[in-house]
Design an enzyme around this catalytic site. Structure first.
Site, mmCIF file in Angstrom:
data_model
loop_
_atom_site.group_PDB
_atom_site.id
_atom_site.type_symbol
_atom_site.label_atom_id
_atom_site.label_comp_id
_atom_site.label_asym_id
_atom_site.label_seq_id
_atom_site.Cartn_x
_atom_site.Cartn_y
_atom_site.Cartn_z
ATOM 1 N N ILE A 1 -6.321 -5.439 20.213
ATOM 2 C CA ILE A 1 -7.094 -6.468 19.505
ATOM 3 C C ILE A 1 -6.172 -7.660 19.239
ATOM 4 O O ILE A 1 -4.991 -7.476 18.920
ATOM 5 C CB ILE A 1 -7.645 -5.921 18.158
ATOM 6 C CG1 ILE A 1 -8.390 -4.579 18.348
ATOM 7 C CG2 ILE A 1 -8.541 -6.959 17.481
ATOM 8 C CD1 ILE A 1 -9.643 -4.611 19.181
ATOM 9 N N SER B 1 -6.082 4.291 15.326
ATOM 10 C CA SER B 1 -5.731 3.567 16.552
ATOM 11 C C SER B 1 -6.021 4.463 17.746
ATOM 12 O O SER B 1 -6.032 5.694 17.630
ATOM 13 C CB SER B 1 -4.236 3.246 16.546
ATOM 14 O OG SER B 1 -3.806 2.809 17.830
ATOM 15 N N VAL C 1 0.802 -1.229 0.000
ATOM 16 C CA VAL C 1 0.000 0.000 0.000
ATOM 17 C C VAL C 1 0.835 1.279 0.000
ATOM 18 O O VAL C 1 0.301 2.359 -0.228
ATOM 19 C CB VAL C 1 -0.980 0.048 1.202
ATOM 20 C CG1 VAL C 1 -1.987 -1.082 1.136
ATOM 21 C CG2 VAL C 1 -0.233 0.056 2.539
ATOM 22 N N ASN D 1 -6.682 -0.371 5.748
ATOM 23 C CA ASN D 1 -6.491 -1.017 7.055
ATOM 24 C C ASN D 1 -5.073 -1.530 7.274
ATOM 25 O O ASN D 1 -4.665 -1.732 8.413
ATOM 26 C CB ASN D 1 -7.508 -2.171 7.149
ATOM 27 C CG ASN D 1 -7.228 -3.095 8.296
ATOM 28 O OD1 ASN D 1 -7.498 -2.764 9.448
ATOM 29 N ND2 ASN D 1 -6.630 -4.258 8.012
ATOM 30 N N ALA E 1 2.463 8.785 15.562
ATOM 31 C CA ALA E 1 2.368 9.922 14.630
ATOM 32 C C ALA E 1 1.595 9.513 13.379
ATOM 33 O O ALA E 1 0.786 10.278 12.850
ATOM 34 C CB ALA E 1 3.769 10.405 14.263
ATOM 35 N N SER E 2 1.842 8.291 12.909
ATOM 36 C CA SER E 2 1.137 7.847 11.695
ATOM 37 C C SER E 2 -0.367 7.775 11.946
ATOM 38 O O SER E 2 -1.170 8.174 11.106
ATOM 39 C CB SER E 2 1.672 6.494 11.215
ATOM 40 O OG SER E 2 1.258 5.432 12.065
ATOM 41 N N LYS E 3 -0.765 7.303 13.118
ATOM 42 C CA LYS E 3 -2.200 7.145 13.392
ATOM 43 C C LYS E 3 -2.850 8.501 13.671
ATOM 44 O O LYS E 3 -4.001 8.731 13.298
ATOM 45 C CB LYS E 3 -2.411 6.170 14.546
ATOM 46 C CG LYS E 3 -1.956 4.739 14.218
ATOM 47 C CD LYS E 3 -2.662 4.184 12.992
ATOM 48 C CE LYS E 3 -2.330 2.719 12.739
ATOM 49 N NZ LYS E 3 -3.060 2.160 11.588
ATOM 50 N N TYR F 1 4.618 5.045 14.954
ATOM 51 C CA TYR F 1 3.268 4.465 14.893
ATOM 52 C C TYR F 1 2.229 5.488 15.343
ATOM 53 O O TYR F 1 1.207 5.701 14.676
ATOM 54 C CB TYR F 1 3.215 3.206 15.771
ATOM 55 C CG TYR F 1 1.893 2.477 15.688
ATOM 56 C CD1 TYR F 1 1.628 1.602 14.634
ATOM 57 C CD2 TYR F 1 0.912 2.658 16.649
ATOM 58 C CE1 TYR F 1 0.414 0.944 14.544
ATOM 59 C CE2 TYR F 1 -0.300 2.003 16.571
ATOM 60 C CZ TYR F 1 -0.549 1.142 15.520
ATOM 61 O OH TYR F 1 -1.761 0.489 15.433
#
Ligand code: NAP
Length: 246
Positions: A186, A140, A61, A87, A155-157, A153
Site C-alpha cells: 500500500i 499484513s 502504543v 493500526n 513474526a509480529s504480524k 516484522y
C-alpha cells in the site's frame, strides 16, 4: 451512504500517516467521534483535516500507561468507546535472521505486537461496559507468506493475526468483535521508505499490477468497525490485489 458510524466513538492508532490517517478521515466523515493517536506529531494534521469530531493524541502504543491514558481520554471526552483500530506499526530495518539486531527485534515486536495487545487490553473493558464493540487490527500479508529479511516484522504480524483469532474467541459471547486486515503493498510512508527494488518486487507480484491506496484499507476498516459487520468476528481479510492468491 453516510452516517455509517453515527453515534460511535473510535480510536485509531498510527493516525498521522497512511492507512491510519485514511481511517480517521473516513470514520469522521461517517459520523464517528474519533481519537487520532500517533507518535509522529502528524496526528495533529490528520485531526485538523478530519474536523471538529477528531481529537489528536501524541502517544506510543508500546507504552502501557500511554495506551491506558488515550482509552480513558476517549471515555472521558465522548462518554464511551465502541471501536479501536490497532493500526500503528513499523517495519524495522531489513536483515537476515542471523544478522538481525536484538534491539531492532525488540522494538518492532513492542510496537507491532505488544501495541496491539495493549490496545485490546485497555479497550475491551470499556466495550464490555456498553454491551460490545469492534476491534480492527492491522496485520499484513507478511503473516501469510515469507518476506525474507523481515523477521521481526513478519513474526509480529503473525502474532497479530493469532491474537486476533484468540481474542475474538474469548469475547464473541459478549459481543466484542475482533477482526484483522491483511494489507498488501500500500502506498504509505512505510512503503515509501523501502528500498525501491524491494517495493517494486512486491508490486510485480501483485496480480492486479499496482500498489494499493490507503483508502482501500480504510474502506474495509469502516465496514468491520460498523454494525454492518455485526455477525463477523475472528476474520482475517487480505486487501492485497491478489498478491497471496498464487
Ligand atoms: P505509515 O504511513 O508509516 O503509518 C504508520 C504510523 O504509525 C506513522 O505515523 C508512525 O509514526 C506511527 N507509529 C509508529 N510507531 C508508533 C508507536 N509506537 N505509537 C504510535 N504510532 C506509531 O505506515 P502504514 O503503511 O500506514 O502502516 C499502517 C499499518 O499497516 C502498520 O501496522 C503496517 O505494519 C501495516 N501494513 C502496511 C503495509 C504497506 O504496504 N504500507 C502492508 C501491510 C501492513 P512514524 O512515522 O513517526 O514512525
Amino acid at each position: 451512504m453516510t452516517g455509517r458510524l453515527e453515534g460511535k466513538v473510535a480510536i485509531v492508532t498510527g493516525a498521522g500517516s497512511g492507512m491510519g490517517a485514511a481511517m480517521v478521515r473516513r470514520f469522521c466523515a461517517e459520523g464517528a467521534r474519533t481519537i487520532a493517536v500517533d507518535v509522529s506529531g502528524a496526528q495533529d494534521d490528520t485531526a485538523r483535516d478530519a474536523g471538529a469530531n477528531c481529537v489528536p493524541v501524541h502517544a506510543d502504543v508500546s507504552v502501557a500507561v500511554e495506551v491506558e491514558s488515550f482509552v480513558r481520554l476517549a471515555v472521558d471526552r465522548f462518554g464511551k468507546l465502541d471501536i479501536i483500530c490497532n493500526n500503528a506499526g513499523i517495519q524495522g530495518p531489513l536483515g537476515l535472521t542471523a544478522d538481525y539486531a536484538e534491539e531492532d527485534w525488540d522494538r518492532v515486536i513492542a510496537v507491532n505486537l505488544k501495541g496491539v495487545f495493549l490496545g485490546m487490553k485497555y479497550a475491551i473493558p470499556e466495550m464490555l461496559k456498553i454491551g460490545g464493540g469492534s476491534i480492527v487490527n492491522t496485520s499484513s500479508m507478511a503473516a501469510l507468506v515469507a518476506f525474507p529479511t523481515l523477521p521481526a516484522y513478519s513474526a509480529s504480524k503473525g502474532g497479530v493475526s493469532c491474537l486476533t483469532r484468540l481474542t475474538a474467541a474469548e469475547y464473541a459471547s459478549q459481543n466484542v468483535r475482533v477482526n484483522a486486515i491483511l494489507p498488501g503493498a500500500i502506498d504509505t510512508g512505510m512503503t515509501r521508505g523501502m528500498p525501491k527494488e524491494y517495493l517494486q518486487g512486491a508490486i510485480d507480484a501483485t496480480l492486479m499490477g499496482r500498489i494499493g491506496r490507503p483508502e482501500e484499507i480504510a474502506n474495509l476498516a469502516l465496514f468491520l468497525a460498523s454494525d454492518e459487520a455485526s455477525f463477523i468476528t475472528g476474520t482475517e481479510t487480505q486487501v492485497d490485489g491478489g498478491y497471496t492468491l498464487v
